[in-house]
Write a protein that holds these residues in place. Structure first.
Motif: not given
Ligand code: SF4
Length: 694
Positions: A612, A620, A622, A633, A635
């Protein structure tokens, strides 16, 4: 002679001119009668190269014992007649050749498996049928019949395959022999069938037929033979009439690598030395002996009487001639990559060699050895890019007598090989690269490093083409990715893989590797490798054995013990877009080793990832959730992101040259520069050989 390798040795009245034996290897040319001519040419070329004794790839003694349904047999008079082609060619070339007699037992690829007991190999789909005593007797007779057929086919004798986890080895080890009759139970009864086979073969060969037995010096499987049983089996083979013992290391199902670049050279020589001390007949050391120096060291250490080489003789049929010649140009080294040999065998493709694409194609004119062409046909050829493909093409072109200039923008030759040699376990790429460079220069190639080629470089002062032919072998460059947030202050640094591997940038303590193809896996291993496993230096044998749990304690069955833990240098997470498990498309003989290394180094692996953006919090992404189409999601708090997202070809020059006046047919793009989809050194070098003609 200057080298112990060049001392003749007499075995059962046959004098071998040196100590070099071509060890058995399935080439994919044994199976169809119409390929036997190519097989004959392959072996004849090695006999001309001076190999003292050749052993064929395994030939089945019965159809169910062959490597696969339809694979090569030596079971009928018709088989024997067909093999005359092979033996005549080797004898005409001054060589000697043994037929290897093989029964694969529970490793057979068909459904009709047999073994000592009803067990299933972890690498097989089917459970074997336990041989009855009557069937055992029939098999003893089948071996004897095959041995007699081998003699009538002109073979100088046979080798009985009793290692690598094949049928006879299955009888020897308690892991696979759970019988309680006369052929199982204690070690003497487990040895009985293999010993009966050797004795029957001895009888069938007659007085002067040579008999080698390939015996396992360590099984490397749980509940394999212990050290004393290994020695007792070797002694039993001698007592039953063997003239020579070829050694084998590990079973096909072993989860310890034995044949890869990452296995230190001569890693199992101690086990061979123990066998030699226990018998009176000559012992042949095999496994990870690559150069004459390795082989000489094995003999002078007293570990063996001869050396067995398979892959090194694929890479260089003239290996024997390189003995005593120290220059890197003389020997084309095998780098234990398996890319074109064992990986081909595993998928039923004929064998060749990354370093020598002529191997297995000795009768194909496209791979003919170059000979200088008439003066009037000599051309001026520019080769642009001195990676493996460029070095191969330039050397071949010089061999035809052409006038060759090889340009390289970097200060050193090497392309992808220059990167590969920095990956832990791929150090062999360094001497291979040095060979490719030295042999090109020795052949007369004008090598110009540090020279970035533009169109003008290849034009005369008047703007005309300066060369008759241009080969663009400029290889590939890493594909860049564009992630939102990249380059902003405080976000993880993003690097191309080549900068990381070449050491131009260094990474922090937590790294995400984006892309999990062969390059991504290598990069993850490089980044996670503990301090002390420094790139570019081969691992000491003791450290390698400890981390794979290999022991030479004779009381330990199978030679396997606990693996020493490793402390990774940093946290690495390996990510890929596609949903399949990471590493599932790696090559057959090395993929499982890479997966084991990643696990041992604590590398976290995620598939089905969408990238992302980057922020001060990290990368980031998913990942797939539990429900259909559900995305979760995440991180990743990383310090660095290394991009291994494939390659782009460096091919622009070709079009520019044609625009500047070169004929389209005079400019060709070869190797990665032509097709970068799957980085494949073998395909590039194979194409380089075929691209150059007289
Ligand atoms: Fe050696 Fe690789 Fe050639 Fe196989 S393909 S013989 S391992 S260099």
């Amino acid at each position: 002679p200057a080298s112990p390798l060049l001392e003749p040795i007499t075995v059962r009245g046959t004098t071998l001119p040196n100590r070099v034996v071509m060890a058995s290897m399935h080439l994919g040319l044994e199976d169809r009668v119409e390929d036997l001519g190519a097989l004959a040419a392959f072996y004849a070329e090695r006999a001309v190269g001076g190999v003292g004794l050749i052993v064929t790839g395994g030939l089945g003694v019965t159809p169910e014992g062959a490597v696969a349904p339809g694979a090569g047999l030596l079971a009928t008079e018709e088989d024997a007649r067909a093999h005359r082609t092979v033996t005549d060619a080797v004898h005409a070339a001054g060589g000697r050749i043994l037929a290897q007699l093989l029964h694969t037992g529970r490793y057979a690829r068909g459904a009709d498996l047999v073994s000592a007991s009803a067990t299933r190999a972890p690498i097989s789909r089917h459970t074997a049928h336990a041989l009855t005593v009557g069937e055992i007797a029939e098999l003893v007779a089948a071996y004897a019949r095959s041995a007699a057929l081998a003699r009538s086919a002109g073979y100088d004798g046979v080798e009985v395959m009793a290692s690598e986890g094949y049928l006879l080895n299955q009888f020897l080890a308690p892991a696979t022999n759970r019988r309680t009759d006369a052929y199982g139970g204690d070690a003497a009864r487990r040895r009985r069938f293999p010993q009966e086979v050797v004795a029957a073969v001895r009888g069938a060969l007659g007085e002067d037929g040579l008999l080698s037995v390939r015996t396992s010096v360590t099984d490397l499987v749980a509940d394999g033979q212990d050290g004393e049983e290994v020695l007792a089996a070797a002694a039993a083979f001698e007592a039953a009439g063997a003239d020579l013992l070829m050694t084998g290391v590990g079973w096909h199902e072993s989860r310890v690598p034995t044949v890869l670049t990452s296995v230190p050279r001569a890693a199992f020589l101690d086990a061979t030395a123990r066998v030699r001390a226990a018998v009176g007949i000559p012992v042949i050391a095999a496994n990870r002996l690559t150069t004459p120096a390795d082989a000489e060291a094995a003999l002078t250490a007293g570990a063996a009487d001869l050396v067995g080489l398979a892959r090194p003789l694929l890479a260089d049929p003239d290996w024997v001639r390189s003995i005593g010649r120290p220059g890197a140009e003389h020997l084309t080294p095998c780098i234990a990559c398996n890319q074109a040999c064992l990986d081909h065998v595993m998928v039923g493709r004929p064998v060749s060699c990354l370093m020598n694409p002529r191997a297995g194609r000795e009768t194909d004119p496209r791979y003919a050895r170059p000979v200088p062409v008439a003066l009037g046909r000599r051309r001026r050829i520019a080769v642009v890019g001195a990676g493996p493909a460029g070095l191969t093409a330039a050397h071949r072109a010089a061999g035809f007598g052409h006038d060759v200039v090889l340009y390289e923008a970097a200060d050193e030759v090497g392309g992808q090989f220059r990167l590969a040699r920095r990956i832990p376990g791929k150090e062999e790429f360094a001497p291979a690269l040095e060979h490719l460079r030295a042999r090109a220069v020795a052949a007369g190639v004008d090598l110009r490093t540090g020279t970035a080629v533009t169109v003008d470089t290849l034009l005369t002062d008047d703007g005309a083409p300066a060369f008759d032919e241009v080969l663009v072998t400029a290889g590939v460059r890493p594909r860049a990715v564009d992630l939102p947030g990249m380059g902003e202050p405080g976000v993880p640094a993003v690097h191309a893989y080549d900068d990381v591997v070449a050491g131009r940038v260094s990474c922090g303590p937590r790294v995400a590797v984006v892309g999990a193809g062969g390059v991504g896996v290598d990069v993850a291993q490089l980044l996670a490798a503990p301090e002390g496993e420094r790139p570019g230096e081969p691992e000491p044998i003791t450290a390698w054995r400890a981390r794979w749990g290999v022991t030479d304690d004779p009381s330990v069955r199978g030679g396997l013990t606990e693996r020493a833990p490793r402390t990774p240098a940093r946290e690495v997470v390996l990510l890929q877009r596609s949903p399949e498990p990471i590493g599932s498309r790696l090559r057959p003989t090395s993929g499982w080793v890479h997966r084991a290394e990643l696990a041992a180094l604590g590398v976290e692996r995620m598939s089905g990832v969408a990238y992302e953006r980057l922020s001060e919090d990290g990368l980031h992404i998913t990942v797939p959730g539990d429900g259909p189409d559900e995305r979760v999601p995440r991180v990743l708090d990383v310090t660095d992101v290394v991009v291994c997202a494939g390659q782009e070809p460096e091919a622009g020059l070709a079009g520019d040259l044609v625009a500047a006046g070169y004929l389209a047919g005079a400019v060709r793009t070869v190797g990665g520069a032509e097709d970068a989809r799957e980085l494949d050194a073998y395909r590039a070098m194979d194409a380089a050989v075929r691209a150059v003609t007289g």
